[in-house]
Design an enzyme around this catalytic site. Structure first.
Site, PDB file in Angstrom:
ATOM      1  CG  HIS A   1      28.053   0.633 -36.572  1.00 54.88           C
ATOM      2  ND1 HIS A   1      28.571   0.470 -35.301  1.00 54.88           N
ATOM      3  CD2 HIS A   1      27.583   1.902 -36.629  1.00 54.88           C
ATOM      4  CE1 HIS A   1      28.395   1.583 -34.613  1.00 54.88           C
ATOM      5  NE2 HIS A   1      27.808   2.470 -35.391  1.00 54.88           N
TER       6      HIS A   1
ATOM      7  CG  ASN B   1      30.074   6.437 -33.523  1.00 58.06           C
ATOM      8  OD1 ASN B   1      30.393   6.563 -32.348  1.00 58.06           O
ATOM      9  ND2 ASN B   1      29.476   7.377 -34.208  1.00 58.06           N
TER      10      ASN B   1
ATOM     11  N   GLY C   1      18.817  16.637 -34.165  1.00 56.86           N
ATOM     12  CA  GLY C   1      19.688  16.431 -35.316  1.00 56.86           C
ATOM     13  C   GLY C   1      18.892  16.215 -36.594  1.00 56.86           C
TER      14      GLY C   1
END
Length: 306
Positions: free
Chosen positions: A108, A110, A261
């Site tokens: 992961h 971000n 979102g």
């Protein structure tokens, strides 16, 4: 050089980062990403790219979003009351890679930028992000490489940066209701603005740029290892921990859902297949037990012998 926040430069970098990461992963897999663009009813939108049922990656999602609006949900202002009543913009690239082979870890990453403004007041802004690794079958070589690359991303910014953000990652990616880490960590940082815009932006870029060098060498080492039903079953079981963390604790998931979102893009981080078992524990002395006994113990991986 001005140290005012430059949203256009952040957006240009993030779009390019998404492009470069997708190109590298698609080349490794031999398959292509599907892309769709979306609009958020409250303002802004994004570009989602997903590769499913590939040769190496069972599911790989790389999402860019730029959302904005006039008000934040109470969850966003409860700990930051100075944000109440401000307009906001949030930009980021978020990705989760679920491999086919159980010997290849899930990963992961971000990187994101947030700014809240109101007339007559200075903007409130910060950077955040990081990357972390979730193996099913741990390998010391992989753990050391992952953390060495994370340290290389931090080194130009001070000797204390890697230890601080490594510890933050260990603390953040911890499944409280299981009392266990999600994986072997990496980097996590948030609310970064004390260095000023230019230096903080440079650090975010360094983290984003080091993700592929951290992950792909591990993929290449493990992608062709033979495995059977036992390894696949354990992979699906451990994926359940990933789902639990993302739906219960993950800040990005909660922020995305609470601000309206696009649900499909927010939940693209979830694996395509997963399983849960009631009160299951691995047999002592097995490779599955080693994950719990060795690799799910936060430690200084760079101090481990080769």
């Amino acid at each position: 050089m001005s140290d005012k926040p430059d949203i256009d430069s952040v957006k240009a970098y993030l779009l390019d980062l998404q492009e470069r990461i997708c190109d590298a992963l698609a080349t490794e897999d031999g398959d292509t990403f599907n892309e769709d663009s979306w609009d958020r009813p409250g303002g802004g939108g994004g570009r989602s790219r997903v590769l499913e049922h590939g040769n190496v990656f069972e599911k790989a999602g790389v999402n860019f979003s730029h959302v904005y609006g006039d008000g934040l949900p109470p969850s966003a202002t409860a700990q930051r009351p100075e944000l109440a009543g401000r307009s906001f913009q949030a930009l980021g690239v978020s990705l989760v890679i679920h491999p086919c082979n159980p010997y290849v870890p899930t990963s992961h990453a971000n990187v994101r930028f947030f700014i809240a403004e109101r007339p007559g007041a200075d903007p409130v802004w910060w950077f955040g992000g990081g990357f972390d690794l979730t193996p099913y079958y741990g390998r010391g070589e992989d753990a050391r490489h992952w953390h060495a690359t994370a340290k290389a991303a931090c080194d130009p910014f001070g000797d204390d940066v890697y230890p601080r953000f490594k510890q933050w990652c260990d603390d953040y990616f911890f499944i409280k209701h299981r009392s266990e880490p999600r994986g072997i960590g990496g980097l996590f940082f948030d609310d970064l603005n004390e260095w000023g815009f230019e230096r903080s932006f440079a650090f975010m870029q360094s983290v984003g740029d080091h993700y592929i060098p951290a992950y792909l060498p591990i993929v290449r080492r493990r992608r062709t290892l033979p495995y059977g039903e036992q390894e696949r079953d354990f992979q699906l079981y451990r994926r359940g921990r990933y789902v639990e963390f993302n739906l219960v604790y993950d800040r990005g998931t909660l922020f995305g859902l609470q601000t309206g979102g696009r649900t499909e893009s927010i939940l693209m981080s979830l694996p395509p297949l997963v399983s849960w078992r009631y009160d299951w524990h691995p047999q002592p002395g097995t490779p599955e037990a080693e994950l719990y006994e060795v690799f799910l113990k936060p430690q200084d991986w760079l101090a481990q012998p080769d």
